[in-house]
Design a protein around this motif. Structure first.
Motif, PDB file in Angstrom:
ATOM      1  N   GLU A 181      -2.127  26.319  28.920  1.00  8.44           N
ATOM      2  CA  GLU A 181      -2.700  27.666  28.898  1.00  8.44           C
ATOM      3  C   GLU A 181      -2.013  28.557  27.865  1.00  8.44           C
ATOM      4  OE1 GLU A 181      -5.399  28.528  30.571  1.00  8.44           O
ATOM      5  OE2 GLU A 181      -5.453  26.443  31.257  1.00  8.44           O
ATOM      6  N   GLU A 182      -0.746  28.244  27.537  1.00  9.05           N
ATOM      7  CA  GLU A 182      -0.001  29.065  26.579  1.00  9.05           C
ATOM      8  C   GLU A 182       0.120  28.429  25.200  1.00  9.05           C
ATOM      9  OE1 GLU A 182       0.729  30.293  30.562  1.00  9.05           O
ATOM     10  OE2 GLU A 182       1.441  28.407  29.722  1.00  9.05           O
ATOM     11  N   VAL A 183      -0.330  27.198  25.047  1.00 12.57           N
ATOM     12  CA  VAL A 183      -0.221  26.508  23.761  1.00 12.57           C
ATOM     13  C   VAL A 183      -1.588  26.497  23.085  1.00 12.57           C
ATOM     14  CG1 VAL A 183       0.323  24.339  22.601  1.00 12.57           C
ATOM     15  CG2 VAL A 183       1.739  25.113  24.512  1.00 12.57           C
ATOM     16  N   ASP A 184      -1.684  27.152  21.933  1.00  9.96           N
ATOM     17  CA  ASP A 184      -2.943  27.220  21.192  1.00  9.96           C
ATOM     18  C   ASP A 184      -3.302  25.888  20.565  1.00  9.96           C
ATOM     19  OD1 ASP A 184      -3.426  30.016  21.611  1.00  9.96           O
ATOM     20  OD2 ASP A 184      -1.885  30.462  20.114  1.00  9.96           O
ATOM     21  N   GLY A 185      -2.281  25.136  20.168  1.00  8.16           N
ATOM     22  CA  GLY A 185      -2.523  23.851  19.530  1.00  8.16           C
ATOM     23  C   GLY A 185      -1.212  23.187  19.182  1.00  8.16           C
ATOM     24  N   ILE A 186      -1.267  21.898  18.945  1.00  7.15           N
ATOM     25  CA  ILE A 186      -0.080  21.117  18.605  1.00  7.15           C
ATOM     26  C   ILE A 186      -0.286  20.464  17.248  1.00  7.15           C
ATOM     27  CG2 ILE A 186      -0.964  19.125  19.924  1.00  7.15           C
ATOM     28  CD1 ILE A 186       1.918  18.295  20.444  1.00  7.15           C
ATOM     29  N   ILE A 187       0.772  20.494  16.429  1.00  4.21           N
ATOM     30  CA  ILE A 187       0.789  19.813  15.134  1.00  4.21           C
ATOM     31  C   ILE A 187       1.840  18.719  15.226  1.00  4.21           C
ATOM     32  CG2 ILE A 187       1.179  20.035  12.652  1.00  4.21           C
ATOM     33  CD1 ILE A 187       0.594  23.213  14.468  1.00  4.21           C
ATOM     34  N   ALA A 188       1.474  17.489  14.884  1.00  3.98           N
ATOM     35  CA  ALA A 188       2.395  16.359  15.004  1.00  3.98           C
ATOM     36  C   ALA A 188       2.412  15.551  13.714  1.00  3.98           C
ATOM     37  CB  ALA A 188       1.990  15.463  16.171  1.00  3.98           C
ATOM     38  N   THR A 189       3.605  15.316  13.194  1.00  3.22           N
ATOM     39  CA  THR A 189       3.790  14.332  12.121  1.00  3.22           C
ATOM     40  C   THR A 189       4.524  13.107  12.647  1.00  3.22           C
ATOM     41  OG1 THR A 189       5.804  15.493  11.409  1.00  3.22           O
ATOM     42  CG2 THR A 189       3.755  16.010  10.254  1.00  3.22           C
ATOM     43  N   HIS A 190       5.075  13.205  13.842  1.00  8.19           N
ATOM     44  CA  HIS A 190       5.640  12.078  14.577  1.00  8.19           C
ATOM     45  C   HIS A 190       4.795  11.969  15.844  1.00  8.19           C
ATOM     46  CE1 HIS A 190       9.873  12.161  12.592  1.00  8.19           C
ATOM     47  NE2 HIS A 190       8.998  12.778  11.831  1.00  8.19           N
ATOM     48  N   ALA A 191       3.658  11.308  15.717  1.00 11.45           N
ATOM     49  CA  ALA A 191       2.703  11.262  16.823  1.00 11.45           C
ATOM     50  C   ALA A 191       3.246  10.419  17.973  1.00 11.45           C
ATOM     51  CB  ALA A 191       1.369  10.718  16.338  1.00 11.45           C
ATOM     52  N   HIS A 192       2.589  10.570  19.126  1.00 15.64           N
ATOM     53  CA  HIS A 192       3.056   9.965  20.376  1.00 15.64           C
ATOM     54  C   HIS A 192       3.195   8.447  20.260  1.00 15.64           C
ATOM     55  CE1 HIS A 192       3.613   9.675  24.698  1.00 15.64           C
ATOM     56  NE2 HIS A 192       2.643   8.785  24.763  1.00 15.64           N
ATOM     57  N   PHE A 193       4.348   7.921  20.710  1.00 10.69           N
ATOM     58  CA  PHE A 193       4.597   6.484  20.740  1.00 10.69           C
ATOM     59  C   PHE A 193       4.341   5.893  22.120  1.00 10.69           C
ATOM     60  CE2 PHE A 193       5.633   6.427  16.576  1.00 10.69           C
ATOM     61  CZ  PHE A 193       6.581   5.510  16.123  1.00 10.69           C
ATOM     62  N   GLY A 194       4.703   6.618  23.154  1.00 10.98           N
ATOM     63  CA  GLY A 194       4.541   6.104  24.507  1.00 10.98           C
ATOM     64  C   GLY A 194       5.671   5.177  24.920  1.00 10.98           C
ATOM     65  N   THR A 195       5.697   4.858  26.197  1.00  9.23           N
ATOM     66  CA  THR A 195       6.695   3.931  26.730  1.00  9.23           C
ATOM     67  C   THR A 195       6.320   2.501  26.369  1.00  9.23           C
ATOM     68  OG1 THR A 195       5.506   3.688  28.810  1.00  9.23           O
ATOM     69  CG2 THR A 195       7.093   5.502  28.670  1.00  9.23           C
ATOM     70  N   SER A 196       7.236   1.561  26.562  1.00 11.03           N
ATOM     71  CA  SER A 196       6.934   0.149  26.282  1.00 11.03           C
ATOM     72  C   SER A 196       5.801  -0.339  27.169  1.00 11.03           C
ATOM     73  CB  SER A 196       8.187  -0.707  26.483  1.00 11.03           C
ATOM     74  OG  SER A 196       8.717  -0.525  27.782  1.00 11.03           O
ATOM     75  N   GLU A 197       5.763   0.134  28.426  1.00  8.38           N
ATOM     76  CA  GLU A 197       4.675  -0.254  29.323  1.00  8.38           C
ATOM     77  C   GLU A 197       3.347   0.302  28.826  1.00  8.38           C
ATOM     78  OE1 GLU A 197       7.480   1.184  30.255  1.00  8.38           O
ATOM     79  OE2 GLU A 197       8.512  -0.417  31.374  1.00  8.38           O
ATOM     80  N   GLU A 198       3.385   1.516  28.332  1.00  5.83           N
ATOM     81  CA  GLU A 198       2.176   2.140  27.811  1.00  5.83           C
ATOM     82  C   GLU A 198       1.662   1.401  26.582  1.00  5.83           C
ATOM     83  OE1 GLU A 198       0.922   6.648  26.309  1.00  5.83           O
ATOM     84  OE2 GLU A 198       2.879   6.273  27.228  1.00  5.83           O
ATOM     85  N   ARG A 199       2.572   1.000  25.708  1.00  4.90           N
ATOM     86  CA  ARG A 199       2.163   0.299  24.483  1.00  4.90           C
ATOM     87  C   ARG A 199       1.488  -1.024  24.799  1.00  4.90           C
ATOM     88  NH1 ARG A 199       7.858   1.012  21.146  1.00  4.90           N
ATOM     89  NH2 ARG A 199       8.105   3.245  21.595  1.00  4.90           N
ATOM     90  N   ALA A 200       1.910  -1.669  25.882  1.00  4.93           N
ATOM     91  CA  ALA A 200       1.349  -2.971  26.241  1.00  4.93           C
ATOM     92  C   ALA A 200      -0.108  -2.875  26.677  1.00  4.93           C
ATOM     93  CB  ALA A 200       2.177  -3.609  27.351  1.00  4.93           C
ATOM     94  N   THR A 201      -0.575  -1.676  26.988  1.00  7.61           N
ATOM     95  CA  THR A 201      -1.950  -1.515  27.468  1.00  7.61           C
ATOM     96  C   THR A 201      -2.948  -1.319  26.332  1.00  7.61           C
ATOM     97  OG1 THR A 201      -1.783   0.907  27.679  1.00  7.61           O
ATOM     98  CG2 THR A 201      -1.041  -0.426  29.564  1.00  7.61           C
ATOM     99  N   TYR A 202      -2.480  -1.079  25.100  1.00  4.36           N
ATOM    100  CA  TYR A 202      -3.413  -0.816  24.014  1.00  4.36           C
ATOM    101  C   TYR A 202      -4.131  -2.100  23.604  1.00  4.36           C
ATOM    102  CZ  TYR A 202      -1.049   3.688  23.530  1.00  4.36           C
ATOM    103  OH  TYR A 202      -0.532   4.943  23.756  1.00  4.36           O
ATOM    104  N   ALA A 203      -5.463  -2.014  23.526  1.00  7.43           N
ATOM    105  CA  ALA A 203      -6.259  -3.188  23.162  1.00  7.43           C
ATOM    106  C   ALA A 203      -6.467  -3.313  21.660  1.00  7.43           C
ATOM    107  CB  ALA A 203      -7.620  -3.117  23.866  1.00  7.43           C
ATOM    108  N   ASP A 204      -6.288  -2.227  20.940  1.00  9.20           N
ATOM    109  CA  ASP A 204      -6.520  -2.217  19.500  1.00  9.20           C
ATOM    110  C   ASP A 204      -5.482  -3.102  18.795  1.00  9.20           C
ATOM    111  OD1 ASP A 204      -7.008  -1.670  16.864  1.00  9.20           O
ATOM    112  OD2 ASP A 204      -6.715   0.492  17.004  1.00  9.20           O
ATOM    113  N   PRO A 205      -5.912  -4.139  18.044  1.00  8.09           N
ATOM    114  CA  PRO A 205      -4.950  -4.984  17.309  1.00  8.09           C
ATOM    115  C   PRO A 205      -4.074  -4.180  16.348  1.00  8.09           C
ATOM    116  CG  PRO A 205      -7.131  -5.990  17.309  1.00  8.09           C
ATOM    117  CD  PRO A 205      -7.292  -4.604  17.867  1.00  8.09           C
ATOM    118  N   ALA A 206      -4.606  -3.085  15.807  1.00  7.14           N
ATOM    119  CA  ALA A 206      -3.810  -2.255  14.896  1.00  7.14           C
ATOM    120  C   ALA A 206      -2.634  -1.631  15.629  1.00  7.14           C
ATOM    121  CB  ALA A 206      -4.686  -1.165  14.280  1.00  7.14           C
TER     122      ALA A 206
END
Length: 374
Positions: A181-206
């Protein structure tokens, strides 16, 4: 919570004399035979030490003090920050955070290029002129809370944009996810990596290929973090006693992580001028904060579990060191992704390396959201 008080940087004459004496007494070591590649060599360190001896610190100090700096009590802890208000009402507000091994000072080139924004550039607790938290860890959750309180309660902004790098990248995500509610927007040059468990769920080969590449380089390139996480005080004892050692430790990462050609360490100065490199070393040296800057490493700053997805408008600019970061991962985490762009230039220290490019992109992103809400 106290009213912000004006703050000026001042290194005493006695401390400057002591520093110069130590630099003159530096015992340089020759490069090891068959050494692994790194961002530091004996020859480059000699150049940097000589330049530090010749640096007119009083002139540099005056340049830094031209930025309005403050010290305020936030959640019972003192926090140093630059706060420059735009000269027009209704200007967007931007929180600009630093990481390691840089300080607030490395982000000031971006401040210069956004005169139409209200800018807040804090020193994280334990870095430079902000003392560490007196009790408890310097965790990402706690840093996010301190930054949000600074912006909303201490400075009174109803809403703001947020930007972070390195140590502050996850803090950036947490701020946007926790206070939408207080954040108008986020700018990221180091985008989200996630946890190791989270990374294992990605289906995209890239995504799989990207995280495998990152894991493969973590061993040889991540030794600094392992030492800072496991033997922080031993390392800090050496760096806190030797300005040349401190300079080598900091500058090596500025060289290796910036978007510069490999082989010649001085190439970093095409992105980050030598005076700026020496300023970073001087701030750490003067404040004796190298040990406390290690605290996010050894205190386990990573937030346990998955960070909630970010629902606020997001602009993701992929810096060159993460050139193959998959768009699918960004879209999975940043649920209102307005911009996804791969930068042609700029590495780990994006705001410092390509401030003109980043200022233009931040301005375009913020203005587009303001037009949509009008």
């Amino acid at each position: 919570m106290s009213e912000p008080e004006l703050f000026l940087i001042h290194v005493t004459d006695a401390e400057l004399a002591d520093l110069r004496q130590r630099l003159r007494a530096t015992r340089f070591l020759p490069d090891s035979p068959r050494r692994p590649a790194s961002g530091m060599t004996e020859a480059y360190l000699r150049q940097l030490v000589h330049s530090w001896l010749e640096l007119d610190w009083r002139e540099r100090e005056a340049q830094l003090n031209a930025y309005p700096q403050f010290l305020a009590q936030v959640d019972g802890e003192f926090l140093h920050f630059v706060h420059r208000a735009a000269d027009r009402s209704g200007a967007p507000t931007l929180l600009v955070m630093h990481g390691w091994p840089h300080t607030f000072a490395l982000q000031l080139e971006l401040v210069d290029r956004l005169p139409d924004f209200n800018l807040v550039v804090p020193s994280f607790p334990g870095f430079g002129f902000s003392p560490p938290y007196a009790n408890g860890p310097i965790s990402e959750d706690r840093l996010a809370h301190s930054m949000h309180v600074l912006m909303t309660e201490t400075l009174g902004y109803a809403s703001y944009f947020t930007y972070g790098e390195d140590v502050s990248a996850n803090v950036n995500d947490l701020i946007a996810a926790t206070w939408p509610e207080e954040v108008d927007g986020i700018i990221a040059t180091h985008a989200h990596f996630g946890t190791s468990e989270e990374r294992a769920t990605y289906a995209d080969p890239a995504a799989t290929a990207f995280f495998e590449r990152i894991a493969a380089t973590h061993g040889p390139d991540g030794a600094y973090g392992h030492v800072q996480a496991t033997r922080p005080d031993t390392l800090a004892a050496a760096l806190g006693d030797s300005p040349a050692g401190l300079l080598a430790w900091l500058a090596e990462k500025l060289v290796e992580w910036s978007d510069t050609p490999p082989g010649d360490p001085s190439g970093v100065e095409k992105r980050i001028a030598r005076e700026r490199i020496l300023t970073e070393a001087m701030i750490y040296w003067h404040t004796r904060s190298i040990a406390t800057s290690f605290r996010p490493y050894y205190e386990g700053a990573d937030t346990p579990g998955r960070t909630p997805p970010v629902e606020v408008p997001a602009a993701v600019f992929i810096q060159r060191h993460e050139h193959d970061y998959p768009e699918s991962v960004a879209r999975d985490f940043y649920r209102d992704l307005r911009v996804f762009e791969r930068l042609d230039e700029g590495g780990h220290f994006t705001a410092a390396e390509v401030p003109d490019a980043m200022a233009g992109r931040i301005r375009d992103f913020a203005n587009s959201l303001l037009r949509d809400s009008a």
